[in-house]
Design a protein around this motif. Structure first.
Motif, PDB file in Angstrom:
ATOM      1  N   TRP A 144      -2.176   6.121 -13.585  1.00 26.54           N
ATOM      2  CA  TRP A 144      -1.428   7.339 -13.266  1.00 26.54           C
ATOM      3  C   TRP A 144      -1.416   7.502 -11.756  1.00 26.54           C
ATOM      4  CZ3 TRP A 144       1.220  10.364 -16.574  1.00 26.54           C
ATOM      5  CH2 TRP A 144       1.625  11.614 -16.141  1.00 26.54           C
ATOM      6  N   TYR A 145      -0.246   7.715 -11.162  1.00 26.70           N
ATOM      7  CA  TYR A 145      -0.162   7.888  -9.710  1.00 26.70           C
ATOM      8  C   TYR A 145       0.978   8.832  -9.377  1.00 26.70           C
ATOM      9  CZ  TYR A 145       0.085   6.700  -4.737  1.00 26.70           C
ATOM     10  OH  TYR A 145       0.096   6.762  -3.368  1.00 26.70           O
ATOM     11  N   LEU A 146       0.641   9.962  -8.780  1.00 23.46           N
ATOM     12  CA  LEU A 146       1.614  10.953  -8.322  1.00 23.46           C
ATOM     13  C   LEU A 146       2.625  11.342  -9.408  1.00 23.46           C
ATOM     14  CD1 LEU A 146       2.304   9.569  -4.730  1.00 23.46           C
ATOM     15  CD2 LEU A 146       0.656  11.315  -5.432  1.00 23.46           C
ATOM     16  N   LEU A 148       0.849  -1.185   0.000  1.00 27.92           N
ATOM     17  CA  LEU A 148       0.000   0.000   0.000  1.00 27.92           C
ATOM     18  C   LEU A 148       0.882   1.231   0.000  1.00 27.92           C
ATOM     19  CD1 LEU A 148      -2.846   1.309   0.382  1.00 27.92           C
ATOM     20  CD2 LEU A 148      -2.432   1.114   2.840  1.00 27.92           C
ATOM     21  N   SER A 149       0.551   2.186  -0.849  1.00 33.92           N
ATOM     22  CA  SER A 149       1.233   3.476  -0.883  1.00 33.92           C
ATOM     23  C   SER A 149       0.179   4.559  -0.681  1.00 33.92           C
ATOM     24  CB  SER A 149       1.935   3.667  -2.230  1.00 33.92           C
ATOM     25  OG  SER A 149       2.401   4.990  -2.357  1.00 33.92           O
ATOM     26  N   LEU A 150       0.412   5.451   0.267  1.00 36.29           N
ATOM     27  CA  LEU A 150      -0.512   6.560   0.520  1.00 36.29           C
ATOM     28  C   LEU A 150       0.243   7.873   0.481  1.00 36.29           C
ATOM     29  CD1 LEU A 150      -2.539   5.193   3.564  1.00 36.29           C
ATOM     30  CD2 LEU A 150      -3.330   5.410   1.205  1.00 36.29           C
ATOM     31  N   TYR A 151      -0.374   8.873  -0.136  1.00 39.60           N
ATOM     32  CA  TYR A 151       0.167  10.227  -0.134  1.00 39.60           C
ATOM     33  C   TYR A 151      -1.015  11.175  -0.070  1.00 39.60           C
ATOM     34  CZ  TYR A 151       2.744  14.416  -1.300  1.00 39.60           C
ATOM     35  OH  TYR A 151       3.291  15.666  -1.259  1.00 39.60           O
ATOM     36  N   VAL A 152      -1.178  11.846   1.058  1.00 38.62           N
ATOM     37  CA  VAL A 152      -2.290  12.751   1.345  1.00 38.62           C
ATOM     38  C   VAL A 152      -3.608  12.012   1.104  1.00 38.62           C
ATOM     39  CG1 VAL A 152      -3.277  15.047   0.964  1.00 38.62           C
ATOM     40  CG2 VAL A 152      -0.809  14.714   0.742  1.00 38.62           C
ATOM     41  N   ASP A 153      -4.289  12.271  -0.022  1.00 38.85           N
ATOM     42  CA  ASP A 153      -5.562  11.601  -0.272  1.00 38.85           C
ATOM     43  C   ASP A 153      -5.506  10.677  -1.487  1.00 38.85           C
ATOM     44  OD1 ASP A 153      -5.412  13.530  -2.212  1.00 38.85           O
ATOM     45  OD2 ASP A 153      -7.461  14.221  -1.989  1.00 38.85           O
ATOM     46  N   ASP A 154      -4.300  10.325  -1.924  1.00 42.52           N
ATOM     47  CA  ASP A 154      -4.132   9.385  -3.028  1.00 42.52           C
ATOM     48  C   ASP A 154      -3.531   8.094  -2.493  1.00 42.52           C
ATOM     49  OD1 ASP A 154      -5.056  10.949  -5.144  1.00 42.52           O
ATOM     50  OD2 ASP A 154      -3.137  11.967  -5.332  1.00 42.52           O
ATOM     51  N   GLY A 155      -4.045   6.985  -2.967  1.00 44.13           N
ATOM     52  CA  GLY A 155      -3.531   5.708  -2.525  1.00 44.13           C
ATOM     53  C   GLY A 155      -3.441   4.714  -3.665  1.00 44.13           C
ATOM     54  N   MET A 156      -2.532   3.772  -3.506  1.00 44.85           N
ATOM     55  CA  MET A 156      -2.333   2.724  -4.491  1.00 44.85           C
ATOM     56  C   MET A 156      -2.131   1.428  -3.712  1.00 44.85           C
ATOM     57  SD  MET A 156       0.814   2.409  -7.200  1.00 44.85           S
ATOM     58  CE  MET A 156       2.121   2.623  -6.018  1.00 44.85           C
ATOM     59  N   CYS A 157      -2.766   0.371  -4.189  1.00 45.05           N
ATOM     60  CA  CYS A 157      -2.665  -0.915  -3.508  1.00 45.05           C
ATOM     61  C   CYS A 157      -2.401  -1.996  -4.544  1.00 45.05           C
ATOM     62  CB  CYS A 157      -3.968  -1.197  -2.764  1.00 45.05           C
ATOM     63  SG  CYS A 157      -3.937  -2.717  -1.806  1.00 45.05           S
ATOM     64  N   ALA A 158      -1.454  -2.874  -4.245  1.00 42.70           N
ATOM     65  CA  ALA A 158      -1.164  -4.021  -5.108  1.00 42.70           C
ATOM     66  C   ALA A 158      -1.175  -5.266  -4.235  1.00 42.70           C
ATOM     67  CB  ALA A 158       0.197  -3.853  -5.773  1.00 42.70           C
ATOM     68  N   SER A 159      -1.811  -6.309  -4.738  1.00 42.51           N
ATOM     69  CA  SER A 159      -1.939  -7.525  -3.940  1.00 42.51           C
ATOM     70  C   SER A 159      -1.778  -8.759  -4.816  1.00 42.51           C
ATOM     71  CB  SER A 159      -3.316  -7.554  -3.268  1.00 42.51           C
ATOM     72  OG  SER A 159      -3.490  -8.745  -2.541  1.00 42.51           O
TER      73      SER A 159
END
Length: 97
Positions: free
Chosen positions: A48-50, A10-21
């Protein structure tokens, strides 16, 4: 997170998040638990992420990440579009891991 041989990142930055499982069941359970405390929206497959463009080749098992658009925007902002490229120490096509 490692649970019973399954992995999730899980990657979180302020109100953006990305999850890989590695497990859809683990991912679904995580989102269900998290949504009990926070308002979430699942935007589907990440593209697209950050400032990083993300592309998948599922058949080859390859994930490609690029900041080309971000760099182009910076070059335009600082009037450097005509600058000459310079080599780096990292080998083209090299792998980090």
């Amino acid at each position: 997170l490692n649970r019973g041989g399954e992995t999730m990142m899980l990657s979180l930055y302020v109100d953006d998040g990305m999850c890989a499982s590695s497990s859809l069941a683990l991912y679904d359970q995580f989102l269900q638990d998290l949504s009990k405390r926070f308002k979430l929206s699942d935007q589907g497959r990440l593209a697209w992420y950050l400032g990083v463009a993300i592309d998948y080749d599922k058949e080859a098992g390859i994930v490609t990440m690029s900041q080309e658009k971000y760099v182009e925007t910076l070059l335009e902002r600082f009037n450097m579009c005509g600058c000459k490229p310079e080599t780096t120490l990292f080998e083209p096509g090299g792998h980090l891991l």
